[in-house]
Design a protein around this motif. Sequence first.
Motif, PDB file in Angstrom:
ATOM      1  N   GLY A  22       0.350   4.400  -2.467  1.00 29.00           N
ATOM      2  CA  GLY A  22       0.041   5.714  -1.907  1.00 29.00           C
ATOM      3  C   GLY A  22       0.983   6.788  -2.426  1.00 29.00           C
ATOM      4  O   GLY A  22       0.566   7.937  -2.655  1.00 29.00           O
ATOM      5  N   SER A  29       0.792  -1.229   0.000  1.00 26.65           N
ATOM      6  CA  SER A  29       0.000   0.000   0.000  1.00 26.65           C
ATOM      7  C   SER A  29       0.827   1.284   0.000  1.00 26.65           C
ATOM      8  O   SER A  29       0.468   2.244  -0.693  1.00 26.65           O
ATOM      9  CB  SER A  29      -0.961  -0.003   1.196  1.00 26.65           C
ATOM     10  N   GLU A  88      -1.598  13.379  -7.882  1.00 25.68           N
ATOM     11  CA  GLU A  88      -2.361  14.534  -7.416  1.00 25.68           C
ATOM     12  C   GLU A  88      -1.540  15.817  -7.418  1.00 25.68           C
ATOM     13  O   GLU A  88      -2.097  16.910  -7.319  1.00 25.68           O
ATOM     14  CB  GLU A  88      -2.909  14.245  -6.018  1.00 25.68           C
ATOM     15  N   ARG A 135      -6.893   4.673  -5.599  1.00 29.41           N
ATOM     16  CA  ARG A 135      -7.597   4.751  -4.313  1.00 29.41           C
ATOM     17  C   ARG A 135      -8.587   3.595  -4.167  1.00 29.41           C
ATOM     18  O   ARG A 135      -8.773   3.051  -3.071  1.00 29.41           O
ATOM     19  CB  ARG A 135      -8.296   6.102  -4.182  1.00 29.41           C
ATOM     20  N   VAL A 194      -0.233   7.836  -5.761  1.00 26.21           N
ATOM     21  CA  VAL A 194      -1.391   8.725  -5.632  1.00 26.21           C
ATOM     22  C   VAL A 194      -0.917  10.166  -5.396  1.00 26.21           C
ATOM     23  O   VAL A 194      -1.423  11.113  -6.010  1.00 26.21           O
ATOM     24  CB  VAL A 194      -2.309   8.272  -4.476  1.00 26.21           C
ATOM     25  N   PRO A 243      -8.076   8.104  -8.662  1.00 23.06           N
ATOM     26  CA  PRO A 243      -9.217   7.368  -8.105  1.00 23.06           C
ATOM     27  C   PRO A 243      -9.114   5.859  -8.315  1.00 23.06           C
ATOM     28  O   PRO A 243      -9.603   5.082  -7.487  1.00 23.06           O
ATOM     29  CB  PRO A 243     -10.413   7.951  -8.875  1.00 23.06           C
TER      30      PRO A 243
END
Length: 210
Positions: free
Chosen positions: A105, A101, A112, A181, A108, A178
């Motif tokens: 992350g 994870s 972003e 996520r 992500v 997304p």
Amino acid sequence: MESLAEIAYKVIADRLIMLDIRPNESINESQLSKEMQMGRTPIREALHRLENDRLVVTQPRKGSFAAPIDITDLSEVGQVRQILEPAAARLAARNIRDAQSPEIGQYVGLIESVGERAVDQGDLMRLDLSVHNAIYSLTGNGHLEHTLRHYGNLSTRIWLVVLERRPLVVEHIAELGPILRAILAKDPDEAGALMDAHVRNFSRYIASVV
């Protein structure tokens, strides 16, 4: 520890995929050997492997060349990815382990932050390819991962040629956030649906440019 041939493969593959070595351009083994500070044997091993990947073509008595690009291949490659990419996203959501994870992350966070700074096309496509490859590695299916990496590399080369006419929109990269996520939330249905829309959106975008 990676072998010299594996290192050579990764370096040359990146140059071919990102068009640093242009389609049909001759590949100079001696120059690559000097640049990477290794003998020609691992270079040749890497080129043979890249030929199997359809990124290199070898002509008798002439040497190795970057494979040509046929934009008409994009439709067929896209059809394969439209089927397999959502399946990979669903499997990734089912199989992701807690230890994996943090890496997802980090991706992500990178996605972003893309809109907050100037990023060139090469960096955007490298990020896109890296995120997709990370998803493939989460599937737990080596055959699917190998297949999707192959088609991802081929399609990225074609996309970069097409995108020379019209820059990639940052929104395409933002769609990956997304998806990741949903994978982190271990929601296979959401991950698959979002990936399906992502691939379709980009196919439409590319079709509008070609």
